[in-house]
Motif scaffolding. Structure first.
Motif, PDB file in Angstrom:
ATOM      1  N   ALA A 289      14.001  17.123  17.492  1.00 44.18           N
ATOM      2  CA  ALA A 289      13.782  15.753  17.029  1.00 44.18           C
ATOM      3  C   ALA A 289      13.498  14.819  18.200  1.00 44.18           C
ATOM      4  O   ALA A 289      12.634  13.937  18.107  1.00 44.18           O
ATOM      5  CB  ALA A 289      14.998  15.271  16.250  1.00 44.18           C
ATOM      6  N   ASP A 290      14.212  14.995  19.319  1.00 45.65           N
ATOM      7  CA  ASP A 290      13.974  14.164  20.499  1.00 45.65           C
ATOM      8  C   ASP A 290      12.547  14.334  21.019  1.00 45.65           C
ATOM      9  O   ASP A 290      11.873  13.358  21.373  1.00 45.65           O
ATOM     10  CB  ASP A 290      14.967  14.519  21.602  1.00 45.65           C
ATOM     11  CG  ASP A 290      16.365  13.993  21.317  1.00 45.65           C
ATOM     12  OD1 ASP A 290      16.496  13.078  20.487  1.00 45.65           O
ATOM     13  OD2 ASP A 290      17.319  14.493  21.946  1.00 45.65           O
ATOM     14  N   ILE A 291      12.093  15.576  21.057  1.00 51.04           N
ATOM     15  CA  ILE A 291      10.744  15.857  21.564  1.00 51.04           C
ATOM     16  C   ILE A 291       9.686  15.227  20.666  1.00 51.04           C
ATOM     17  O   ILE A 291       8.753  14.550  21.136  1.00 51.04           O
ATOM     18  CB  ILE A 291      10.523  17.381  21.680  1.00 51.04           C
ATOM     19  CG1 ILE A 291      11.443  17.971  22.755  1.00 51.04           C
ATOM     20  CG2 ILE A 291       9.063  17.698  21.995  1.00 51.04           C
ATOM     21  CD1 ILE A 291      11.438  19.485  22.807  1.00 51.04           C
ATOM     22  N   VAL A 292       9.818  15.440  19.357  1.00 52.37           N
ATOM     23  CA  VAL A 292       8.834  14.905  18.417  1.00 52.37           C
ATOM     24  C   VAL A 292       8.869  13.376  18.414  1.00 52.37           C
ATOM     25  O   VAL A 292       7.827  12.716  18.377  1.00 52.37           O
ATOM     26  CB  VAL A 292       9.087  15.468  17.008  1.00 52.37           C
ATOM     27  CG1 VAL A 292       8.143  14.818  15.998  1.00 52.37           C
ATOM     28  CG2 VAL A 292       8.900  16.983  17.000  1.00 52.37           C
ATOM     29  N   LEU A 293      10.066  12.794  18.479  1.00 55.61           N
ATOM     30  CA  LEU A 293      10.166  11.334  18.502  1.00 55.61           C
ATOM     31  C   LEU A 293       9.460  10.760  19.721  1.00 55.61           C
ATOM     32  O   LEU A 293       8.714   9.774  19.617  1.00 55.61           O
ATOM     33  CB  LEU A 293      11.629  10.908  18.498  1.00 55.61           C
ATOM     34  CG  LEU A 293      11.878   9.396  18.569  1.00 55.61           C
ATOM     35  CD1 LEU A 293      11.310   8.700  17.342  1.00 55.61           C
ATOM     36  CD2 LEU A 293      13.369   9.104  18.719  1.00 55.61           C
ATOM     37  N   ASP A 294       9.675  11.341  20.883  1.00 57.21           N
ATOM     38  CA  ASP A 294       9.011  10.856  22.097  1.00 57.21           C
ATOM     39  C   ASP A 294       7.495  10.945  21.967  1.00 57.21           C
ATOM     40  O   ASP A 294       6.768  10.044  22.404  1.00 57.21           O
ATOM     41  CB  ASP A 294       9.484  11.655  23.312  1.00 57.21           C
ATOM     42  CG  ASP A 294      10.901  11.296  23.731  1.00 57.21           C
ATOM     43  OD1 ASP A 294      11.399  10.225  23.316  1.00 57.21           O
ATOM     44  OD2 ASP A 294      11.529  12.089  24.462  1.00 57.21           O
ATOM     45  N   GLN A 295       7.005  12.018  21.358  1.00 62.26           N
ATOM     46  CA  GLN A 295       5.563  12.175  21.173  1.00 62.26           C
ATOM     47  C   GLN A 295       5.004  11.109  20.232  1.00 62.26           C
ATOM     48  O   GLN A 295       3.945  10.526  20.486  1.00 62.26           O
ATOM     49  CB  GLN A 295       5.260  13.573  20.625  1.00 62.26           C
ATOM     50  CG  GLN A 295       5.542  14.698  21.608  1.00 62.26           C
ATOM     51  CD  GLN A 295       5.387  16.072  20.968  1.00 62.26           C
ATOM     52  OE1 GLN A 295       5.453  16.219  19.736  1.00 62.26           O
ATOM     53  NE2 GLN A 295       5.198  17.100  21.794  1.00 62.26           N
ATOM     54  N   ILE A 296       5.729  10.842  19.146  1.00 60.98           N
ATOM     55  CA  ILE A 296       5.254   9.857  18.174  1.00 60.98           C
ATOM     56  C   ILE A 296       5.284   8.454  18.776  1.00 60.98           C
ATOM     57  O   ILE A 296       4.354   7.659  18.594  1.00 60.98           O
ATOM     58  CB  ILE A 296       6.104   9.927  16.895  1.00 60.98           C
ATOM     59  CG1 ILE A 296       5.830  11.255  16.169  1.00 60.98           C
ATOM     60  CG2 ILE A 296       5.817   8.752  15.968  1.00 60.98           C
ATOM     61  CD1 ILE A 296       6.691  11.482  14.947  1.00 60.98           C
ATOM     62  N   ILE A 297       6.332   8.129  19.518  1.00 56.29           N
ATOM     63  CA  ILE A 297       6.399   6.816  20.176  1.00 56.29           C
ATOM     64  C   ILE A 297       5.272   6.672  21.196  1.00 56.29           C
ATOM     65  O   ILE A 297       4.634   5.623  21.302  1.00 56.29           O
ATOM     66  CB  ILE A 297       7.773   6.627  20.837  1.00 56.29           C
ATOM     67  CG1 ILE A 297       8.856   6.458  19.759  1.00 56.29           C
ATOM     68  CG2 ILE A 297       7.768   5.414  21.772  1.00 56.29           C
ATOM     69  CD1 ILE A 297      10.266   6.343  20.298  1.00 56.29           C
ATOM     70  N   ALA A 298       5.004   7.748  21.946  1.00 55.55           N
ATOM     71  CA  ALA A 298       3.931   7.712  22.944  1.00 55.55           C
ATOM     72  C   ALA A 298       2.562   7.523  22.284  1.00 55.55           C
ATOM     73  O   ALA A 298       1.635   6.993  22.915  1.00 55.55           O
ATOM     74  CB  ALA A 298       3.944   8.994  23.776  1.00 55.55           C
ATOM     75  N   SER A 299       2.423   7.920  21.015  1.00 55.29           N
ATOM     76  CA  SER A 299       1.152   7.762  20.310  1.00 55.29           C
ATOM     77  C   SER A 299       0.927   6.326  19.847  1.00 55.29           C
ATOM     78  O   SER A 299      -0.129   6.006  19.306  1.00 55.29           O
ATOM     79  CB  SER A 299       1.098   8.705  19.104  1.00 55.29           C
ATOM     80  OG  SER A 299       1.912   8.231  18.044  1.00 55.29           O
ATOM     81  N   GLY A 300       1.942   5.469  20.041  1.00 62.31           N
ATOM     82  CA  GLY A 300       1.804   4.070  19.669  1.00 62.31           C
ATOM     83  C   GLY A 300       2.708   3.611  18.553  1.00 62.31           C
ATOM     84  O   GLY A 300       2.799   2.411  18.279  1.00 62.31           O
ATOM     85  N   GLU A 301       3.423   4.532  17.903  1.00 62.21           N
ATOM     86  CA  GLU A 301       4.322   4.172  16.801  1.00 62.21           C
ATOM     87  C   GLU A 301       5.711   3.896  17.370  1.00 62.21           C
ATOM     88  O   GLU A 301       6.641   4.691  17.239  1.00 62.21           O
ATOM     89  CB  GLU A 301       4.355   5.298  15.752  1.00 62.21           C
ATOM     90  CG  GLU A 301       2.998   5.678  15.200  1.00 62.21           C
ATOM     91  CD  GLU A 301       2.271   4.492  14.579  1.00 62.21           C
ATOM     92  OE1 GLU A 301       2.947   3.622  13.975  1.00 62.21           O
ATOM     93  OE2 GLU A 301       1.039   4.421  14.699  1.00 62.21           O
ATOM     94  N   THR A 302       5.855   2.736  17.997  1.00 62.96           N
ATOM     95  CA  THR A 302       7.084   2.437  18.730  1.00 62.96           C
ATOM     96  C   THR A 302       8.274   2.172  17.811  1.00 62.96           C
ATOM     97  O   THR A 302       9.415   2.164  18.279  1.00 62.96           O
ATOM     98  CB  THR A 302       6.866   1.211  19.631  1.00 62.96           C
ATOM     99  OG1 THR A 302       6.414   0.111  18.826  1.00 62.96           O
ATOM    100  CG2 THR A 302       5.814   1.517  20.700  1.00 62.96           C
ATOM    101  N   GLY A 303       8.038   1.955  16.529  1.00 64.89           N
ATOM    102  CA  GLY A 303       9.141   1.722  15.606  1.00 64.89           C
ATOM    103  C   GLY A 303       9.707   2.990  15.001  1.00 64.89           C
ATOM    104  O   GLY A 303      10.632   2.922  14.174  1.00 64.89           O
TER     105      GLY A 303
END
Length: 309
Positions: A289-303
């Protein structure tokens, strides 16, 4: 040099002082309660991220908890108290300080009460940072993290929300789906028609008595180290990246996130309003979950955030 008239200047100063006093009073009404440190309710920035604290007596969220001990033991907390990793305390990014919360380890059913008196954890995907003693009692000191539910409680230890097993309303949904203001309806007697006897009419309806505003007290000391054992149940970890009123926007985000795993849309009705939630998962464990969350935030979805259901 001609003398400057004093009367206009005095009027301007008086007006400025009056406006300042009004603004200050409004701010105090919104942010202060006995024992709450007003300074900890101001927005602050950590590592380029802004956090916006607020008073929330109905806070009820699920996510991942961590714990902290050394080297913070003996240092001052956000409200100036000395942090003791052997006390029942915790850190939260945005809750009012201090406040008591009930923390339930969803993996083993254990619940405890802790006093939130510090800020943190400033790590993506963590909703609360517990003291070492609290982590020991909840049974996750050795593994470092746990799937938890966090609920603000009153001075009797009662959560301020419903008894639903898991909260289903996200912070952004609670904000977006706020009820529209309702105007006050009044009635008055009508004059009798011509030729009618008496003065009867429709009596004025009594104004409803407003419900009393609940009075919350804030803790002065950490709660006792008491564990309540409940039933554990299976849980799953997801990333929620957004909640939309428009299904087209949700579908667009779902397609974007498909590269990070199984992405899907769920429906939820909040205050009569239908929302479309975009999620990724379920995920195997906290590390994934930590890995996927970091990837999604890095894609621009900071929320985006981790949730447990």
């Amino acid at each position: 040099m001609s003398a400057v008239p004093l009367r206009p200047i005095m009027l301007v100063l008086a007006l400025a002082l009056t406006l300042g006093a009004c603004a200050r009073t409004k701010e105090q009404e919104q942010t202060t309660r006995p024992g709450v440190v007003e300074a900890t309710l101001r927005p602050y920035q950590i590592k380029g991220v802004w956090y916006y604290p607020r008073i929330d007596w109905s806070y009820d969220e699920t996510g991942i908890a961590s714990w902290y001990g050394e080297p913070f033991h003996g240092r001052k907390t956000a409200i100036g108290e000395i942090y003791d990793m052997n006390e029942m305390t915790a850190a939260h990014k945005t809750l009012q300080l201090p406040v008591d919360v009930k923390v339930t380890n969803l993996e083993n059913g254990r619940s405890i009460m802790v006093r939130v008196n510090d800020r943190g954890p400033f790590v993506n995907g963590r909703i609360i940072d517990l003291s070492r003693r609290a982590a020991q009692l909840l049974g996750f000191q050795n593994q470092g993290t746990a799937r938890v539910r966090v609920q603000v409680v009153d001075d009797q230890g009662r959560p301020g929300v419903s008894t639903l097993p898991v909260p289903t309303t996200t912070p952004e949904e609670r904000t977006a789906a706020a009820a529209a203001p309702v105007g006050e309806v009044t009635a008055r007697p009508l004059e009798p028609p011509p030729g009618a006897r008496g003065t009867g009419g429709v009596p004025a309806a009594p104004k409803p008595t407003p419900a009393p505003t609940p009075v919350h007290t804030v803790p002065s000391t950490p709660p006792p180290a008491v564990v309540t054992q409940g039933a554990a149940r299976p849980t799953a970890i997801y990333i929620q990246a957004g909640a939309f009123l428009n299904v087209a926007y949700a579908e667009r985000l779902r397609a974007k996130l498909s590269r990070y795993g199984r992405s899907f849309i769920t429906r939820a009705t909040v205050d009569g309003q239908l929302f479309y939630r975009v999620r990724v998962g379920p995920l195997r464990d906290v590390n994934e979950a930590d890995i996927v969350l970091d990837q999604i935030i890095a894609s621009g979805e900071t929320g985006a955030r981790i949730l447990v259901e």
